[in-house]
Design an enzyme around this catalytic site. Sequence first.
Site, PDB file in Angstrom:
ATOM      1  N   GLN A  12      26.949  51.264  12.229  1.00 30.24           N
ATOM      2  CA  GLN A  12      25.688  51.320  11.524  1.00 30.24           C
ATOM      3  C   GLN A  12      24.576  51.076  12.545  1.00 30.24           C
ATOM      4  O   GLN A  12      24.767  50.353  13.522  1.00 30.24           O
ATOM      5  CB  GLN A  12      25.638  50.248  10.438  1.00 30.24           C
ATOM      6  CG  GLN A  12      24.687  50.614   9.312  1.00 30.24           C
ATOM      7  CD  GLN A  12      24.718  49.617   8.181  1.00 30.24           C
ATOM      8  OE1 GLN A  12      24.626  48.410   8.407  1.00 30.24           O
ATOM      9  NE2 GLN A  12      24.838  50.101   6.963  1.00 30.24           N
ATOM     10  N   TRP A  51      29.122  45.895  -1.760  1.00 29.08           N
ATOM     11  CA  TRP A  51      29.768  45.661  -0.471  1.00 29.08           C
ATOM     12  C   TRP A  51      31.095  44.946  -0.686  1.00 29.08           C
ATOM     13  O   TRP A  51      31.119  43.737  -0.928  1.00 29.08           O
ATOM     14  CB  TRP A  51      28.870  44.795   0.423  1.00 29.08           C
ATOM     15  CG  TRP A  51      27.607  45.482   0.835  1.00 29.08           C
ATOM     16  CD1 TRP A  51      27.480  46.384   1.846  1.00 29.08           C
ATOM     17  CD2 TRP A  51      26.293  45.303   0.278  1.00 29.08           C
ATOM     18  NE1 TRP A  51      26.170  46.786   1.950  1.00 29.08           N
ATOM     19  CE2 TRP A  51      25.421  46.143   1.007  1.00 29.08           C
ATOM     20  CE3 TRP A  51      25.771  44.529  -0.749  1.00 29.08           C
ATOM     21  CZ2 TRP A  51      24.060  46.223   0.735  1.00 29.08           C
ATOM     22  CZ3 TRP A  51      24.423  44.610  -1.025  1.00 29.08           C
ATOM     23  CH2 TRP A  51      23.584  45.461  -0.290  1.00 29.08           C
ATOM     24  N   ALA A  70      12.325  48.271   7.184  1.00 27.49           N
ATOM     25  CA  ALA A  70      13.677  48.250   7.743  1.00 27.49           C
ATOM     26  C   ALA A  70      14.382  49.526   7.312  1.00 27.49           C
ATOM     27  O   ALA A  70      14.015  50.148   6.307  1.00 27.49           O
ATOM     28  CB  ALA A  70      14.444  47.029   7.237  1.00 27.49           C
ATOM     29  N   HIS A 113      27.275  45.092   7.001  1.00 26.25           N
ATOM     30  CA  HIS A 113      26.220  45.979   7.495  1.00 26.25           C
ATOM     31  C   HIS A 113      25.604  45.298   8.722  1.00 26.25           C
ATOM     32  O   HIS A 113      25.934  44.142   9.016  1.00 26.25           O
ATOM     33  CB  HIS A 113      25.145  46.260   6.428  1.00 26.25           C
ATOM     34  CG  HIS A 113      24.680  45.045   5.675  1.00 26.25           C
ATOM     35  ND1 HIS A 113      23.806  45.111   4.614  1.00 26.25           N
ATOM     36  CD2 HIS A 113      24.945  43.712   5.820  1.00 26.25           C
ATOM     37  CE1 HIS A 113      23.568  43.907   4.140  1.00 26.25           C
ATOM     38  NE2 HIS A 113      24.245  43.039   4.857  1.00 26.25           N
ATOM     39  N   VAL A 138      14.683  45.060   0.404  1.00 21.47           N
ATOM     40  CA  VAL A 138      13.431  45.810   0.599  1.00 21.47           C
ATOM     41  C   VAL A 138      12.743  46.020  -0.751  1.00 21.47           C
ATOM     42  O   VAL A 138      13.375  46.020  -1.799  1.00 21.47           O
ATOM     43  CB  VAL A 138      13.679  47.182   1.275  1.00 21.47           C
ATOM     44  CG1 VAL A 138      14.048  46.995   2.737  1.00 21.47           C
ATOM     45  CG2 VAL A 138      14.727  47.979   0.531  1.00 21.47           C
ATOM     46  N   ARG A 140      33.956  47.183   5.670  1.00 17.25           N
ATOM     47  CA  ARG A 140      34.021  47.043   4.222  1.00 17.25           C
ATOM     48  C   ARG A 140      35.440  47.303   3.761  1.00 17.25           C
ATOM     49  O   ARG A 140      36.143  48.148   4.323  1.00 17.25           O
ATOM     50  CB  ARG A 140      33.059  48.008   3.526  1.00 17.25           C
ATOM     51  CG  ARG A 140      31.619  47.553   3.710  1.00 17.25           C
ATOM     52  CD  ARG A 140      30.619  48.443   3.033  1.00 17.25           C
ATOM     53  NE  ARG A 140      29.304  48.226   3.642  1.00 17.25           N
ATOM     54  CZ  ARG A 140      28.223  48.925   3.345  1.00 17.25           C
ATOM     55  NH1 ARG A 140      28.272  49.875   2.439  1.00 17.25           N
ATOM     56  NH2 ARG A 140      27.079  48.671   3.945  1.00 17.25           N
TER      57      ARG A 140
END
Length: 347
Positions: free
Chosen positions: A217, A156, A314, A177, A260, A203
């Site tokens: 997003q 990022w 997610a 994000h 995650v 970004r």
Amino acid sequence: MIEQLEELKTRALEELARIQDLDRLEEWRITYLGKRSELNQILRGIGTLAPADRRTVGQIANDVKSVLEGESAARRAQLEQIAREAEIARERVDVTLPPRPIARGQCHPLSLITEEIVAAFRALGYDVVEGPEVEWDKYNFEMLNIPAEHPARDVWDTFYVKTTDGIPQGQVVLRTHTSPMQIRVMQARRPPIRVIVPGRAYRYEATDATHESEFYQIEGLAVDEHITMADLKGTLTAFAHAVFGPERRTRFRVDFFPFVEPGAEMAIDCHACRGSGCRICKNTGWIEIMGAGMVHPKVLEGVGYDPAKYTGFAFGMGPERVAMLKYGIDDIRLFKTNDLRFLQQFR
Ligand SMILES: [Zn+2]
């Protein structure tokens, strides 16, 4: 002299009757009633008459004068009325004319696709929440299991916001994000949580046909007891069916995102070629739609949830990409150029 007056009166009244405008009327007034008029000369000459005639001639002359004055005043009033009516007629608005068409606005294709995506999740019981675009580093990175110096931060390229009031530099960013809303929502609520988060992210990237430094997003989060990968797959498959058609097949493959574990990349079979391979799917038959995964236990612990009790999943997707795939758009920059020829195709 009396005859002269009678003749004068007749002549003046005839001319008066023919006058059609106020300018001509003024000329007439100067001719017949002005200082140098014939009538005025007669009136001035009365004094030279024999006393017996003075009275008679004077009376007739004055009668002629008052008749001419009265008639011309009436004619003036008439002409002024005509002029007013003509002006009103000129300025009249014809209410029976058809109106000019009013250009009708419409939703931007990104708004349309966002609404469609959000509606698909609302139908599954998700709340819509929105969050700040200027975000703390701890929400954007730290609490999502991306500490400072973590190599994942390289993914990022971040815009940092200059801070004041004693806040150390580097603590505030333009969110890269919409994932920081995972943390904010989990801190503010207790499970069960089901939220969908549409919004803008930033970004520091060069712009090309598939990248913009400012983009949208849509993040999703579900946390509850007993949530498994099967719930993730079922939910995202329902979304794919709602937006890309009920016959779509889905594919989940392993991917990595720090917040995650396990992480997955979700693809659908190409709706354009139905899997046989084409330009849209780059001849693979599959189209990657989004990243997803089970919420990392460290993230749950960070917000005070017991990972032995609660689990969740997610996901995040770019509505630009979804719209490009769904509508066959080949350049992301078209969304922002405000070209009506492009925008008006999405009524
Ligand atoms: Zn294809």
